[in-house]
Write an enzyme that holds these catalytic residues in place. Sequence first.
Site, PDB file in Angstrom:
ATOM      1  N   TYR A  37      62.658  67.364  53.173  1.00 60.42           N
ATOM      2  CA  TYR A  37      62.261  68.191  54.317  1.00 60.42           C
ATOM      3  C   TYR A  37      61.038  67.611  55.011  1.00 60.42           C
ATOM      4  O   TYR A  37      60.407  66.674  54.509  1.00 60.42           O
ATOM      5  CB  TYR A  37      62.009  69.636  53.872  1.00 60.42           C
ATOM      6  N   HIS A 106      76.118  67.242  38.300  1.00 64.89           N
ATOM      7  CA  HIS A 106      74.889  66.486  38.586  1.00 64.89           C
ATOM      8  C   HIS A 106      75.188  65.182  39.327  1.00 64.89           C
ATOM      9  O   HIS A 106      74.432  64.758  40.189  1.00 64.89           O
ATOM     10  CB  HIS A 106      74.141  66.143  37.291  1.00 64.89           C
ATOM     11  N   LYS A 151      59.257  63.737  49.834  1.00 66.03           N
ATOM     12  CA  LYS A 151      59.051  65.117  50.307  1.00 66.03           C
ATOM     13  C   LYS A 151      60.324  65.897  49.998  1.00 66.03           C
ATOM     14  O   LYS A 151      61.177  66.141  50.859  1.00 66.03           O
ATOM     15  CB  LYS A 151      58.681  65.144  51.801  1.00 66.03           C
ATOM     16  N   GLU A 183      46.430  65.178  44.348  1.00 64.38           N
ATOM     17  CA  GLU A 183      46.451  65.905  45.622  1.00 64.38           C
ATOM     18  C   GLU A 183      46.424  67.392  45.306  1.00 64.38           C
ATOM     19  O   GLU A 183      46.237  67.784  44.154  1.00 64.38           O
ATOM     20  CB  GLU A 183      47.685  65.515  46.438  1.00 64.38           C
TER      21      GLU A 183
HETATM   22  C1  LIG Z   1      52.259  68.052  48.169  1.00 63.55           C
HETATM   23  C2  LIG Z   1      51.764  67.792  49.546  1.00 63.55           C
HETATM   24  N1  LIG Z   1      50.817  66.854  49.739  1.00 63.55           N
HETATM   25  C3  LIG Z   1      50.326  66.595  50.963  1.00 63.55           C
HETATM   26  C4  LIG Z   1      50.767  67.295  52.079  1.00 63.55           C
HETATM   27  C5  LIG Z   1      50.200  66.984  53.443  1.00 63.55           C
HETATM   28  O1  LIG Z   1      51.142  66.284  54.209  1.00 63.55           O
HETATM   29  P1  LIG Z   1      51.141  66.359  55.797  1.00 63.55           P
HETATM   30  O2  LIG Z   1      49.769  65.948  56.239  1.00 63.55           O
HETATM   31  O3  LIG Z   1      52.176  65.374  56.203  1.00 63.55           O
HETATM   32  O4  LIG Z   1      51.455  67.752  56.187  1.00 63.55           O
HETATM   33  C6  LIG Z   1      51.759  68.258  51.932  1.00 63.55           C
HETATM   34  C7  LIG Z   1      52.256  69.005  53.091  1.00 63.55           C
HETATM   35  O5  LIG Z   1      52.985  69.931  53.011  1.00 63.55           O
HETATM   36  C8  LIG Z   1      52.272  68.512  50.640  1.00 63.55           C
HETATM   37  O6  LIG Z   1      53.237  69.438  50.452  1.00 63.55           O
END
Ligand SMILES: Cc1ncc(COP(=O)(O)O)c(C=O)c1O
Length: 293
Positions: A37, A106, A151, A183
């Site tokens: 996504y 799977h 993502k 993060e």
């Molecule tokens: C796990 C994670 N890290 C970092 C980010 C930041 O990414 P972006 O700056 O592209 O929104 C997101 C954004 O949803 C995220 O879900």
Amino acid sequence: MTAQSQPIAYFNGQLLPLDRISISPLDRGFIFGDGVYEVIPVYGGAPLRAREHFERLQRSMDEIALQNPHSVDEWIALMEQLLAHHPGNQSVYIQVTRGAPTKRDHVIPKGLQPTVFMMCYPLASPSREAIDNGVACITARDFRWEKCHIKSTSLLGNVLARQMSADQGAVETIMLRDGMLTEASASNVFVVKDGVVAAPPRDHLILLGITYDLLVKLAAEGSVRLEIRPISEAELRAADEVWLSSSTKEVLAVTTLDRKPVGSGKPGPVFRRMHALFQEHKSRLAPRRAVPA
Ligand SMILES: Cc1ncc(COP(=O)(O)O)c(C=O)c1O
């Protein structure tokens, strides 16, 4: 969209009211979280870094061997069609799953048509209070998998991490893996010490944020010193400033970490400079007039 009507969304080639869209329970997105996504912020009809978002979508799809049904230009055209129904500041949510086979297995079936879904909702930008005073965060062990650069819609690890901070009235959960900063549950994290910004490496343990990349670029243009390198837990805890970044949070100062003040306990000078650079960048986006179809 009127008060009674459902928002218009995009589903497999059609623009439809959201409540007229239905998805098979066998869809691999539903059964396995087998999909990817994007979320793109839109200011006054103008998307911020749309091309970069769709390029990241392509990278996510490449990582899971999912055939992209559209080129970047086609994606942008589809998004513009949707945005014509949603003027103002919006978040565009795009999801592509591997599609709906006839049985649960799977093993990835060959020749499936991906399911493509896109919707908009009003962009929830940070409040003045959050910008001026910063936000509270907690820390936790990063217990997610080792492909955090994808993502993926399989977000259970992020959801459980985020809930830990929600339960404590905090805005984010900042995660540490083997003693190193990765993060937050839905944001990237930066630290500042003695005027120098540091960001964790662009590897498989973080999602490479589009906002992260933009901040790195704006720092270079604005003569803010920034290093990309591994950051230890000790450095995180001793930082003068800690920031979050994401497409909806933009850049936000963290002023308490695990209930202890970060630096002075107020958003710091390097944050204020970066926030100003970001706002200036946004203000250069060409405003667009949305024309409802
Ligand atoms: C796990 C994670 N890290 C970092 C980010 C930041 O990414 P972006 O700056 O592209 O929104 C997101 C954004 O949803 C995220 O879900």
